[in-house]
Enzyme design. Structure first.
Site, mmCIF file in Angstrom:
data_model
loop_
_atom_site.group_PDB
_atom_site.id
_atom_site.type_symbol
_atom_site.label_atom_id
_atom_site.label_comp_id
_atom_site.label_asym_id
_atom_site.label_seq_id
_atom_site.Cartn_x
_atom_site.Cartn_y
_atom_site.Cartn_z
ATOM 1 N N ALA A 65 3.314 -12.053 2.936
ATOM 2 C CA ALA A 65 3.937 -11.824 4.556
ATOM 3 C C ALA A 65 4.989 -10.572 4.365
ATOM 4 O O ALA A 65 5.429 -10.244 3.170
ATOM 5 C CB ALA A 65 5.176 -12.945 4.605
ATOM 6 N N GLY A 109 1.128 -14.293 1.421
ATOM 7 C CA GLY A 109 1.054 -14.836 2.646
ATOM 8 C C GLY A 109 -1.164 -14.675 3.285
ATOM 9 O O GLY A 109 -1.901 -15.288 4.303
ATOM 10 N N GLU A 112 -2.821 -16.848 1.693
ATOM 11 C CA GLU A 112 -2.757 -18.398 2.595
ATOM 12 C C GLU A 112 -3.668 -17.887 3.979
ATOM 13 O O GLU A 112 -4.214 -19.625 3.911
ATOM 14 C CB GLU A 112 -1.650 -18.181 2.617
ATOM 15 C CG GLU A 112 -1.080 -18.570 0.819
ATOM 16 C CD GLU A 112 1.305 -19.005 1.251
ATOM 17 O OE1 GLU A 112 1.444 -17.422 1.791
ATOM 18 O OE2 GLU A 112 1.249 -19.434 0.530
ATOM 19 N N GLU A 132 4.609 -13.892 -5.022
ATOM 20 C CA GLU A 132 5.130 -14.273 -4.826
ATOM 21 C C GLU A 132 6.599 -14.252 -6.081
ATOM 22 O O GLU A 132 7.937 -14.236 -5.664
ATOM 23 C CB GLU A 132 5.845 -15.291 -3.685
ATOM 24 C CG GLU A 132 5.247 -15.270 -2.693
ATOM 25 C CD GLU A 132 3.316 -15.803 -2.373
ATOM 26 O OE1 GLU A 132 2.706 -15.966 -3.891
ATOM 27 O OE2 GLU A 132 3.235 -15.972 -1.073
HETATM 28 N N1 CO8 Z 1 5.572 -6.258 3.369
HETATM 29 C C1 CO8 Z 1 5.931 -5.305 3.496
HETATM 30 N N2 CO8 Z 1 5.634 -4.055 3.507
HETATM 31 C C2 CO8 Z 1 4.461 -3.595 2.513
HETATM 32 C C3 CO8 Z 1 3.469 -5.019 2.525
HETATM 33 C C4 CO8 Z 1 4.158 -6.206 2.062
HETATM 34 N N3 CO8 Z 1 4.098 -7.282 1.574
HETATM 35 N N4 CO8 Z 1 2.438 -4.918 1.359
HETATM 36 C C5 CO8 Z 1 1.820 -3.621 0.777
HETATM 37 N N5 CO8 Z 1 3.871 -3.242 2.178
HETATM 38 C C6 CO8 Z 1 3.804 -1.797 2.284
HETATM 39 C C7 CO8 Z 1 4.264 -0.545 1.563
HETATM 40 O O1 CO8 Z 1 5.453 -1.204 1.424
HETATM 41 C C8 CO8 Z 1 3.752 1.001 1.804
HETATM 42 O O2 CO8 Z 1 5.163 1.052 2.808
HETATM 43 P P1 CO8 Z 1 6.036 1.956 2.556
HETATM 44 O O3 CO8 Z 1 4.892 3.255 2.546
HETATM 45 O O4 CO8 Z 1 6.696 2.268 3.976
HETATM 46 O O5 CO8 Z 1 6.561 1.840 1.663
HETATM 47 C C9 CO8 Z 1 2.811 0.697 1.945
HETATM 48 O O6 CO8 Z 1 2.803 -0.960 2.282
HETATM 49 C C10 CO8 Z 1 2.014 0.567 1.459
HETATM 50 O O7 CO8 Z 1 1.774 0.061 0.061
HETATM 51 P P2 CO8 Z 1 2.192 0.540 -1.065
HETATM 52 O O8 CO8 Z 1 2.650 2.421 -1.187
HETATM 53 O O9 CO8 Z 1 2.476 -0.692 -2.016
HETATM 54 O O10 CO8 Z 1 0.179 0.660 -1.458
HETATM 55 P P3 CO8 Z 1 -0.366 -0.247 -3.225
HETATM 56 O O11 CO8 Z 1 -1.892 0.915 -2.667
HETATM 57 O O12 CO8 Z 1 0.864 1.662 -4.076
HETATM 58 O O13 CO8 Z 1 0.317 -1.153 -3.332
HETATM 59 C C11 CO8 Z 1 -0.255 -3.439 -3.859
HETATM 60 C C12 CO8 Z 1 -0.873 -2.050 -2.839
HETATM 61 C C13 CO8 Z 1 -0.275 -3.769 -4.301
HETATM 62 C C14 CO8 Z 1 -0.712 -4.684 -2.314
HETATM 63 C C15 CO8 Z 1 1.350 -3.302 -2.746
HETATM 64 O O14 CO8 Z 1 1.718 -3.006 -1.841
HETATM 65 C C16 CO8 Z 1 1.717 -5.158 -3.462
HETATM 66 O O15 CO8 Z 1 2.197 -5.704 -4.571
HETATM 67 N N6 CO8 Z 1 2.701 -5.100 -1.891
HETATM 68 C C17 CO8 Z 1 3.476 -6.554 -1.621
HETATM 69 C C18 CO8 Z 1 1.778 -7.286 -2.448
HETATM 70 C C19 CO8 Z 1 3.264 -8.854 -2.376
HETATM 71 O O16 CO8 Z 1 4.582 -9.261 -3.144
HETATM 72 N N7 CO8 Z 1 2.862 -9.987 -1.266
HETATM 73 C C20 CO8 Z 1 3.250 -11.034 -1.396
HETATM 74 C C21 CO8 Z 1 4.347 -11.170 -0.050
HETATM 75 S S1 CO8 Z 1 5.578 -12.731 0.027
HETATM 76 C C22 CO8 Z 1 4.665 -13.402 0.976
HETATM 77 O O17 CO8 Z 1 3.501 -13.079 1.072
HETATM 78 C C23 CO8 Z 1 5.104 -14.720 1.025
HETATM 79 C C24 CO8 Z 1 4.452 -15.849 1.573
HETATM 80 C C25 CO8 Z 1 4.527 -16.874 2.638
HETATM 81 C C26 CO8 Z 1 5.686 -16.784 3.879
HETATM 82 C C27 CO8 Z 1 5.576 -18.312 4.130
HETATM 83 C C28 CO8 Z 1 7.170 -19.027 5.066
HETATM 84 C C29 CO8 Z 1 7.283 -20.412 5.315
#
Ligand code: CO8
Length: 258
Positions: A65, A109, A112, A132
């Site tokens: 998400a 997400g 999921e 998360e």
């Molecule tokens: N949300 C927003 N932006 C994201 C997300 C995300 N989940 N993941 C990546 N991005 C963005 C980064 O911020 C970055 O953007 P910017 O260059 O503008 O900063 C761009 O995508 C590229 O990402 P990275 O530079 O981080 O790329 P890497 O190759 O270094 O890393 C990863 C890749 C490991 C995937 C890393 O991006 C990461 O850890 N992302 C987050 C993963 C995460 O924590 N996911 C869980 C999110 S919470 C969730 O999903 C809850 C779901 C349930 C909701 C339901 C509600 C009822």
């Protein structure tokens, strides 16, 4: 219909929906999930479409998400909007089969969303996770529920408590994905599976989907009764007569969805 965060293509009997927020690794925001719900409903209504493929990019199916969208929200904001509740229901109410073709990250997400599809074909580059916990929250779209049913308590706890990623090979071994294929063959394999499904009679395809899904919602005896009644009901179709006659006549069945 024109979409901003997804790309939809219908070719022959298969609709392919590609998540398309490359700058955010396909992070799922409200806009994308609403567009996805609309596209799935449209594919469901389109008589030409017999199977749907949901995919992302080579780097990410979806990295979760959208953290930027959620970060400043309060409990009341989340509760009153039933954040992603309606969007999740819209996705899982699709009646035609939906195959998730997953390469790269399927996190939070994203994992999921893949589990909301009917089955997952993974590229050997796929990485699944429920990270998360690292954000001070927990999964909210099935990561503690569907994942536990798919891979069992021990692994689901491990994934949800440590936030570690699972590679494609472990995901297949654990029952999260149905098959793993080389990354460059992912769409070819997903398309071949979709074409196979598209050959069948739609009433039996939809019945099979409903029956398998019922296994997750009910007791064994109720589920078996539901399955048996659907099996009986399919004898009201012309396609049952055609399918069985074709077997006996040693020819390919010509289903008419009737
Ligand atoms: N949300 C927003 N932006 C994201 C997300 C995300 N989940 N993941 C990546 N991005 C963005 C980064 O911020 C970055 O953007 P910017 O260059 O503008 O900063 C761009 O995508 C590229 O990402 P990275 O530079 O981080 O790329 P890497 O190759 O270094 O890393 C990863 C890749 C490991 C995937 C890393 O991006 C990461 O850890 N992302 C987050 C993963 C995460 O924590 N996911 C869980 C999110 S919470 C969730 O999903 C809850 C779901 C349930 C909701 C339901 C509600 C009822």
């Amino acid at each position: 219909m024109a979409y901003e965060t997804i790309i939809v293509e219908v070719e022959d009997h298969v609709a392919t929906i590609k998540l398309n927020r490359p700058d955010a690794l396909n992070a799922l925001n409200s806009h994308l999930l609403r567009e996805l719900g609309t596209a799935l409903a449209e594919a469901d209504r389109n008589d030409k479409v017999r199977c749907i493929i949901l995919t992302g990019s080579a780097k990410a199916f979806a990295a979760g998400a959208d953290i930027k969208e959620m970060s400043e929200k309060s409990y009341v904001d989340m509760f009153l909007s039933d954040f992603f509740g309606g969007e999740g229901r819209a996705i899982t109410s699709t009646r035609k089969p939906v195959i998730a073709a997953v390469a790269g990250y399927a996190l939070g997400g994203g994992c999921e969303l893949a589990m909301m599809c009917d089955f997952i074909i993974a590229a050997d580059t796929a990485k699944f996770g429920q990270p998360e916990i690292n954000l001070g929250v927990i999964a909210g779209l099935g990561g503690t529920q569907r994942l536990t049913r798919f891979i069992g308590k021990s692994k689901a706890m491990d994934m949800n408590l440590t936030g570690r990623f699972m590679d494609a090979e472990e995901a297949e071994r654990s029952g999260l994905v149905s098959r793993v294929v080389p990354a460059k063959k992912l769409m070819e394999e997903a398309r071949a599976a979709a074409d196979k499904i598209a050959e069948k009679s739609i009433p039996s395809t939809m019945a099979a989907k409903e029956a398998v899904n019922r296994a997750y919602e009910t007791t064994l005896s109720e589920g078996l009764l539901f399955e048996r009644r659907l099996f009986h009901a399919l004898f009201a179709t012309e396609d049952q007569k055609e399918g069985m006659a074709a077997f006996m006549e040693k020819r390919t069945a010509q289903f008419r969805d009737r």
